[in-house]
Write a protein that holds these residues in place. Structure first.
Motif, PDB file in Angstrom:
ATOM      1  N   MET A  61       0.841  -1.204   0.000  1.00  0.00           N
ATOM      2  CA  MET A  61       0.000   0.000   0.000  1.00  0.00           C
ATOM      3  C   MET A  61       0.878   1.256   0.000  1.00  0.00           C
ATOM      4  O   MET A  61       2.025   1.223   0.431  1.00  0.00           O
ATOM      5  N   ALA A  62       0.276   2.351  -0.469  1.00  0.00           N
ATOM      6  CA  ALA A  62       0.939   3.654  -0.436  1.00  0.00           C
ATOM      7  C   ALA A  62       0.109   4.614   0.396  1.00  0.00           C
ATOM      8  O   ALA A  62      -1.114   4.465   0.510  1.00  0.00           O
ATOM      9  N   LYS A  63       0.797   5.577   0.956  1.00  0.00           N
ATOM     10  CA  LYS A  63       0.155   6.634   1.744  1.00  0.00           C
ATOM     11  C   LYS A  63       0.893   7.923   1.385  1.00  0.00           C
ATOM     12  O   LYS A  63       2.118   7.934   1.249  1.00  0.00           O
ATOM     13  N   TYR A  64       0.143   9.023   1.216  1.00  0.00           N
ATOM     14  CA  TYR A  64       0.792  10.297   0.959  1.00  0.00           C
ATOM     15  C   TYR A  64       0.047  11.421   1.659  1.00  0.00           C
ATOM     16  O   TYR A  64      -1.134  11.311   1.973  1.00  0.00           O
ATOM     17  N   GLU A  65       0.790  12.492   1.911  1.00  0.00           N
ATOM     18  CA  GLU A  65       0.195  13.707   2.460  1.00  0.00           C
ATOM     19  C   GLU A  65       0.956  14.896   1.887  1.00  0.00           C
ATOM     20  O   GLU A  65       2.193  14.906   1.859  1.00  0.00           O
ATOM     21  N   TRP A  66       0.217  15.894   1.448  1.00  0.00           N
ATOM     22  CA  TRP A  66       0.826  17.136   0.978  1.00  0.00           C
ATOM     23  C   TRP A  66       1.354  17.871   2.201  1.00  0.00           C
ATOM     24  O   TRP A  66       0.624  18.098   3.166  1.00  0.00           O
ATOM     25  N   ILE A  67       2.644  18.242   2.186  1.00  0.00           N
ATOM     26  CA  ILE A  67       3.248  18.912   3.330  1.00  0.00           C
ATOM     27  C   ILE A  67       3.589  20.370   3.028  1.00  0.00           C
ATOM     28  O   ILE A  67       3.987  21.111   3.919  1.00  0.00           O
ATOM     29  N   ALA A  68       3.418  20.794   1.788  1.00  0.00           N
ATOM     30  CA  ALA A  68       3.610  22.196   1.404  1.00  0.00           C
ATOM     31  C   ALA A  68       2.762  22.480   0.176  1.00  0.00           C
ATOM     32  O   ALA A  68       2.544  21.609  -0.659  1.00  0.00           O
ATOM     33  N   ALA A  71      -2.526  22.389  -1.194  1.00  0.00           N
ATOM     34  CA  ALA A  71      -3.211  21.170  -0.739  1.00  0.00           C
ATOM     35  C   ALA A  71      -2.650  20.657   0.583  1.00  0.00           C
ATOM     36  O   ALA A  71      -2.990  19.548   1.010  1.00  0.00           O
ATOM     37  N   LYS A  72      -1.818  21.445   1.250  1.00  0.00           N
ATOM     38  CA  LYS A  72      -1.172  21.010   2.501  1.00  0.00           C
ATOM     39  C   LYS A  72      -2.206  20.396   3.457  1.00  0.00           C
ATOM     40  O   LYS A  72      -3.284  20.939   3.665  1.00  0.00           O
ATOM     41  N   GLY A  73      -1.858  19.224   3.989  1.00  0.00           N
ATOM     42  CA  GLY A  73      -2.742  18.511   4.904  1.00  0.00           C
ATOM     43  C   GLY A  73      -3.629  17.483   4.222  1.00  0.00           C
ATOM     44  O   GLY A  73      -4.134  16.577   4.868  1.00  0.00           O
ATOM     45  N   ASN A  74      -3.827  17.589   2.920  1.00  0.00           N
ATOM     46  CA  ASN A  74      -4.624  16.602   2.180  1.00  0.00           C
ATOM     47  C   ASN A  74      -3.765  15.391   1.847  1.00  0.00           C
ATOM     48  O   ASN A  74      -2.546  15.494   1.747  1.00  0.00           O
ATOM     49  N   GLY A  75      -4.401  14.271   1.657  1.00  0.00           N
ATOM     50  CA  GLY A  75      -3.680  13.065   1.289  1.00  0.00           C
ATOM     51  C   GLY A  75      -4.621  11.883   1.196  1.00  0.00           C
ATOM     52  O   GLY A  75      -5.846  12.038   1.173  1.00  0.00           O
ATOM     53  N   ASN A  76      -4.027  10.721   1.154  1.00  0.00           N
ATOM     54  CA  ASN A  76      -4.789   9.486   1.069  1.00  0.00           C
ATOM     55  C   ASN A  76      -3.911   8.366   1.608  1.00  0.00           C
ATOM     56  O   ASN A  76      -2.682   8.514   1.681  1.00  0.00           O
ATOM     57  N   GLN A  77      -4.516   7.246   1.960  1.00  0.00           N
ATOM     58  CA  GLN A  77      -3.756   6.115   2.485  1.00  0.00           C
ATOM     59  C   GLN A  77      -4.390   4.795   2.075  1.00  0.00           C
ATOM     60  O   GLN A  77      -5.488   4.770   1.541  1.00  0.00           O
ATOM     61  N   ASP A  78      -3.646   3.726   2.328  1.00  0.00           N
ATOM     62  CA  ASP A  78      -4.083   2.365   1.999  1.00  0.00           C
ATOM     63  C   ASP A  78      -4.449   2.223   0.526  1.00  0.00           C
ATOM     64  O   ASP A  78      -5.439   1.597   0.167  1.00  0.00           O
ATOM     65  N   ILE A  79      -3.608   2.801  -0.341  1.00  0.00           N
ATOM     66  CA  ILE A  79      -3.806   2.728  -1.786  1.00  0.00           C
ATOM     67  C   ILE A  79      -2.934   1.590  -2.321  1.00  0.00           C
ATOM     68  O   ILE A  79      -1.706   1.641  -2.174  1.00  0.00           O
ATOM     69  N   PRO A  80      -3.506   0.567  -2.924  1.00  0.00           N
ATOM     70  CA  PRO A  80      -2.679  -0.495  -3.509  1.00  0.00           C
ATOM     71  C   PRO A  80      -1.777   0.071  -4.608  1.00  0.00           C
ATOM     72  O   PRO A  80      -2.230   0.821  -5.460  1.00  0.00           O
ATOM     73  N   TYR A  81      -0.490  -0.263  -4.539  1.00  0.00           N
ATOM     74  CA  TYR A  81       0.443   0.213  -5.561  1.00  0.00           C
ATOM     75  C   TYR A  81       1.165  -0.962  -6.204  1.00  0.00           C
ATOM     76  O   TYR A  81       1.189  -2.073  -5.681  1.00  0.00           O
TER      77      TYR A  81
END
Length: 147
Positions: A61-68, A71-81
């Motif tokens: 799985m992949a997880k990401y979050e915008w840190i700058a 979109a800062k603070g937005n993201g997603n998780q548990d994405i099959p890659y």
């Protein structure tokens, strides 16, 4: 003599046909099988426009979050890659975020510490989230490699 030459040509052609169907033991590719070669990796990367993302890969799985950026603070998780090693410290990764209708293809070059991405955002093209494509490169930092 002509008959013998014809037989040799036929046998050579048949032999080549069988040889092309053989695989070597060095060919370890598992085509169409998802590989999760980046499990245990985490990193940040920053695009040239100043936006930045934190990525983590775990259990396929992949997880990401915008840190700058906006979109800062937005993201997603548990994405099959899925991933492929395409060179020395060079990986091709993709995933499909079906919930938000995004499709990403990313190349991570850990030797040069750069990332290249090609992303289709909002391919369903709804008024609240119009279709957009991204083709950007960025700089990798804070790389943690799986042990």
């Amino acid at each position: 003599m002509k008959f013998a030459t014809l037989i040799v040509i036929i046998l050579f052609t048949i032999g080549n046909g069988f040889a092309q169907n053989k695989t070597t033991e060095e060919n370890l590719y598992q085509f169409e099988e998802p590989e999760h070669l980046l499990d245990g990796y985490s990193l940040n990367f920053q695009y040239q426009n100043g936006t930045a993302i934190h990525f983590e890969f775990y259990n396929g799985m992949a997880k990401y979050e915008w840190i700058a950026g906006p979109a800062k603070g937005n993201g997603n998780q548990d994405i099959p890659y899925r991933s492929r090693k395409i060179g020395n410290e060079l990986y091709l990764v993709n995933w499909h975020e079906t919930g938000i209708k995004d499709y990403l293809t990313i190349v991570f070059d850990f030797e040069k510490m750069i990332v290249h991405s090609s992303i289709i955002i909002g391919y369903e093209n709804k008024p609240e989230r119009t279709l957009k494509t991204v083709f950007r490169s960025g700089i990798i930092d804070h790389l943690k490699i799986a042990e």
